[in-house]
Scaffold this motif. Sequence first.
Motif, PDB file in Angstrom:
ATOM      1  N   VAL A  93     -28.083 -30.948  18.419  1.00 15.74           N
ATOM      2  CA  VAL A  93     -26.764 -31.330  18.941  1.00 15.74           C
ATOM      3  C   VAL A  93     -26.043 -30.119  19.517  1.00 15.74           C
ATOM      4  O   VAL A  93     -25.472 -30.177  20.620  1.00 15.74           O
ATOM      5  CB  VAL A  93     -25.909 -31.986  17.840  1.00 15.74           C
ATOM      6  N   MET A  94     -26.064 -29.007  18.788  1.00 17.57           N
ATOM      7  CA  MET A  94     -25.386 -27.806  19.277  1.00 17.57           C
ATOM      8  C   MET A  94     -26.042 -27.285  20.554  1.00 17.57           C
ATOM      9  O   MET A  94     -25.356 -26.756  21.445  1.00 17.57           O
ATOM     10  CB  MET A  94     -25.378 -26.728  18.198  1.00 17.57           C
ATOM     11  N   GLY A  95     -27.352 -27.446  20.669  1.00 18.56           N
ATOM     12  CA  GLY A  95     -28.035 -27.064  21.894  1.00 18.56           C
ATOM     13  C   GLY A  95     -27.596 -27.919  23.077  1.00 18.56           C
ATOM     14  O   GLY A  95     -27.439 -27.420  24.200  1.00 18.56           O
ATOM     15  N   THR A  96     -27.376 -29.209  22.817  1.00 19.85           N
ATOM     16  CA  THR A  96     -26.891 -30.116  23.865  1.00 19.85           C
ATOM     17  C   THR A  96     -25.489 -29.720  24.295  1.00 19.85           C
ATOM     18  O   THR A  96     -25.165 -29.720  25.491  1.00 19.85           O
ATOM     19  CB  THR A  96     -26.902 -31.571  23.364  1.00 19.85           C
ATOM     20  N   ILE A  97     -24.640 -29.379  23.323  1.00 18.83           N
ATOM     21  CA  ILE A  97     -23.282 -28.944  23.643  1.00 18.83           C
ATOM     22  C   ILE A  97     -23.316 -27.683  24.496  1.00 18.83           C
ATOM     23  O   ILE A  97     -22.593 -27.557  25.497  1.00 18.83           O
ATOM     24  CB  ILE A  97     -22.480 -28.698  22.350  1.00 18.83           C
ATOM     25  N   LYS A  98     -24.168 -26.738  24.113  1.00 15.42           N
ATOM     26  CA  LYS A  98     -24.279 -25.492  24.884  1.00 15.42           C
ATOM     27  C   LYS A  98     -24.729 -25.783  26.310  1.00 15.42           C
ATOM     28  O   LYS A  98     -24.158 -25.232  27.271  1.00 15.42           O
ATOM     29  CB  LYS A  98     -25.281 -24.544  24.212  1.00 15.42           C
TER      30      LYS A  98
END
Length: 270
Positions: A93-98
């Motif tokens: 999820v954090m990778g998608t946000i980035k």
Amino acid sequence: MAKEIERLLKGDGMMKYVVMEEKGDITHISLDRAAKYNALNKEMLEELVETVKHTKNSKAKVVVLSGKGSAFCSGGDIRMMEDFSDKVYFDGVMGTIKELVMELYTMPKIVISAIHGAAAGLGLSIALTADYVIAERDAKLGMLFLGIGLLPDGGGHFFLQQRIGIQRAKQFTWGMQQIDGQQAKEIGLVDMLSDEEAIVTAKGLAEKLLKSPLIAMLKTKELYHSREKESLASFLSDEQQAQWELRQTQDHQEGVRAFLEKRKPVFKGK
């Protein structure tokens, strides 16, 4: 037109939470989870990334970001955070946000965000990626992560520092301030106030920009953003690491429980 683009992005499947409309040289991207105040869950974030990537490679010259319903975006879906104990899921999820934030920040178009209602947490970070941030006078803007024992993500630290400076950014975040559009304009958090619906003002600005020397404008954007994108990427990585560490704290667990139980959290600094 929107349905044709949805099929292009997702094959025969329909997008559930994002609406994209291409009207000449202007692309409108709308968050469409109105019943949840456009709170961002995993699927919605993934749809948004695909939409933004498509737009980045399209013929559009101006992009308008907005939200359906009564809010721009209330932030990350708190129920998604219940699954963040799984490190693989969390990192995904954090990778998608980035990816989303970097794609928006490096967008070779002029980007306008139109804020009405709430723009909170991750929702505010996304709004601040824009070249022009427009807010209605009674809009409510805040980072509010501290309420669940977390810190801003989505590049929130980077964008607050650029717009209002480090000292004010710290106090804005720590105080869990939720300010209206007028106050946000006064401190430089937003660029324009709208006395009508923000989306109407944004569309008017978009049409005006099409009559401007956009190639020259975009060269200025490229010169600035190309020098700052590494700093933004560093903030995003550091936010991810810090967010994971904060996930393990008692204060975060208490903040989530209190939110779901609709009560005031009792933090202990642990």
